[in-house]
Design a protein around this motif. Structure first.
Motif, short mmCIF file in Angstrom:
data_model
loop_
_atom_site.label_atom_id
_atom_site.label_comp_id
_atom_site.label_asym_id
_atom_site.label_seq_id
_atom_site.Cartn_x
_atom_site.Cartn_y
_atom_site.Cartn_z
N ASN A 1 0.85 -1.17 0.00
CA ASN A 1 0.00 0.00 0.00
C ASN A 1 0.89 1.23 0.00
O ASN A 1 1.73 1.39 0.89
N ILE A 2 0.73 2.07 -1.01
CA ILE A 2 1.51 3.30 -1.13
C ILE A 2 0.62 4.47 -0.74
O ILE A 2 -0.43 4.69 -1.35
N PHE A 3 1.03 5.19 0.29
CA PHE A 3 0.28 6.32 0.79
C PHE A 3 0.95 7.62 0.36
O PHE A 3 2.16 7.76 0.50
N THR A 4 0.16 8.56 -0.10
CA THR A 4 0.62 9.92 -0.30
C THR A 4 -0.06 10.76 0.77
O THR A 4 -1.29 10.86 0.81
N ALA A 5 0.75 11.30 1.68
CA ALA A 5 0.21 12.09 2.79
C ALA A 5 -0.12 13.50 2.30
O ALA A 5 0.50 14.01 1.38
N LYS A 6 -1.08 14.10 2.94
CA LYS A 6 -1.37 15.51 2.68
C LYS A 6 -0.16 16.32 3.12
O LYS A 6 0.59 15.90 4.01
N PRO A 7 0.05 17.47 2.51
CA PRO A 7 1.22 18.29 2.86
C PRO A 7 1.33 18.51 4.38
O PRO A 7 0.35 18.87 5.03
N GLY A 8 2.52 18.24 4.90
CA GLY A 8 2.78 18.44 6.31
C GLY A 8 2.25 17.37 7.24
O GLY A 8 2.36 17.49 8.46
N LYS A 9 1.65 16.30 6.70
CA LYS A 9 1.00 15.28 7.53
C LYS A 9 1.74 13.94 7.56
O LYS A 9 1.29 13.01 8.21
N LEU A 10 2.89 13.85 6.88
CA LEU A 10 3.58 12.56 6.81
C LEU A 10 4.03 12.08 8.19
O LEU A 10 3.85 10.90 8.52
N ASP A 11 4.60 12.96 9.00
CA ASP A 11 5.07 12.54 10.32
C ASP A 11 3.94 11.96 11.16
O ASP A 11 4.09 10.92 11.81
N GLU A 12 2.80 12.62 11.14
CA GLU A 12 1.64 12.13 11.91
C GLU A 12 1.16 10.79 11.37
O GLU A 12 0.86 9.87 12.15
N LEU A 13 1.10 10.65 10.07
CA LEU A 13 0.69 9.39 9.46
C LEU A 13 1.66 8.27 9.84
O LEU A 13 1.24 7.18 10.24
N VAL A 14 2.95 8.54 9.75
CA VAL A 14 3.97 7.54 10.09
C VAL A 14 3.83 7.11 11.55
O VAL A 14 3.87 5.92 11.87
N ASP A 15 3.63 8.06 12.45
CA ASP A 15 3.50 7.74 13.87
C ASP A 15 2.27 6.88 14.15
O ASP A 15 2.34 5.89 14.88
N ILE A 16 1.13 7.25 13.58
CA ILE A 16 -0.11 6.50 13.82
C ILE A 16 0.00 5.08 13.25
O ILE A 16 -0.39 4.11 13.90
N GLN A 17 0.55 4.96 12.04
CA GLN A 17 0.68 3.64 11.43
C GLN A 17 1.67 2.77 12.21
O GLN A 17 1.45 1.57 12.37
N ALA A 18 2.76 3.35 12.70
CA ALA A 18 3.74 2.59 13.49
C ALA A 18 3.09 2.06 14.77
O ALA A 18 3.31 0.91 15.15
N GLU A 19 2.29 2.89 15.41
CA GLU A 19 1.57 2.45 16.62
C GLU A 19 0.59 1.34 16.29
O GLU A 19 0.46 0.36 17.02
N ASN B 1 9.84 13.10 -0.02
CA ASN B 1 8.51 13.59 -0.35
C ASN B 1 7.49 13.08 0.66
O ASN B 1 7.86 12.55 1.69
N ASN B 2 6.21 13.19 0.37
CA ASN B 2 5.15 12.84 1.31
C ASN B 2 4.60 11.43 1.11
O ASN B 2 3.42 11.21 1.26
N LYS B 3 5.46 10.48 0.78
CA LYS B 3 4.99 9.11 0.55
C LYS B 3 5.49 8.16 1.62
O LYS B 3 6.55 8.35 2.21
N ALA B 4 4.70 7.12 1.85
CA ALA B 4 5.08 6.04 2.75
C ALA B 4 4.54 4.74 2.15
O ALA B 4 3.54 4.76 1.42
N ILE B 5 5.21 3.64 2.43
CA ILE B 5 4.82 2.35 1.87
C ILE B 5 4.70 1.32 2.98
O ILE B 5 5.61 1.18 3.80
N MET B 6 3.58 0.60 2.98
CA MET B 6 3.36 -0.49 3.92
C MET B 6 3.38 -1.80 3.13
O MET B 6 2.67 -1.93 2.13
N LEU B 7 4.21 -2.73 3.58
CA LEU B 7 4.27 -4.06 2.99
C LEU B 7 3.83 -5.04 4.07
O LEU B 7 4.48 -5.16 5.11
N THR B 8 2.71 -5.72 3.84
CA THR B 8 2.18 -6.64 4.82
C THR B 8 2.03 -8.02 4.16
O THR B 8 1.39 -8.14 3.11
N THR B 9 2.63 -9.02 4.80
CA THR B 9 2.62 -10.38 4.26
C THR B 9 1.64 -11.24 5.04
O THR B 9 1.66 -11.26 6.27
#
Length: 104
Positions: A11-29, A53-61
């Motif tokens: 799953n490739i996420f594009t975060a809204k501007p300035g929201k990547l850190d918050e997204l990363v923290d919530i997903q890590a939790e 940039n504002n992207k993050a990737i989740m790889l779940t097996t």
């Protein structure tokens, strides 16, 4: 797709501007909660963030796609989506199987 072959949901996420850190923290939790909840068929998850940039990737097996689909239908997953929806501009996901693995 072989049903006895593990499947990776990428799953490739594009975060809204300035929201990547918050997204990363919530997903890590959420991943820590995921591990503690003994999800049937789950093998592993990896959470990566882009450095430029504002992207993050989740790889779940999972053992197979049916286990993943069953998990997606759970109520607590929809609750999690509600927590992160306001942080995401776009998300794109798909199933992948391993073709080759090379390690050092």
């Amino acid at each position: 797709m072989k049903s006895n072959q593990s499947i990776v949901w990428i799953n490739i996420f594009t975060a809204k501007p300035g929201k990547l850190d918050e997204l990363v923290d919530i997903q890590a939790e959420e991943l820590l909660n995921f591990k503690d909840s003994d999800v049937p068929g789950w093998i592993s998850s990896r959470w990566h963030r882009s450095v430029d940039n504002n992207k993050a990737i989740m790889l779940t097996t999972f053992e197979n796609a049916e286990f993943h689909k069953s998990w997606l239908e759970k109520t607590d997953f929809s609750e999690h989506l509600n927590k992160i929806q306001h942080l995401i501009e776009e998300a794109e996901g798909g199933y992948y199987t391993l073709v080759t693995s090379i390690d050092n």
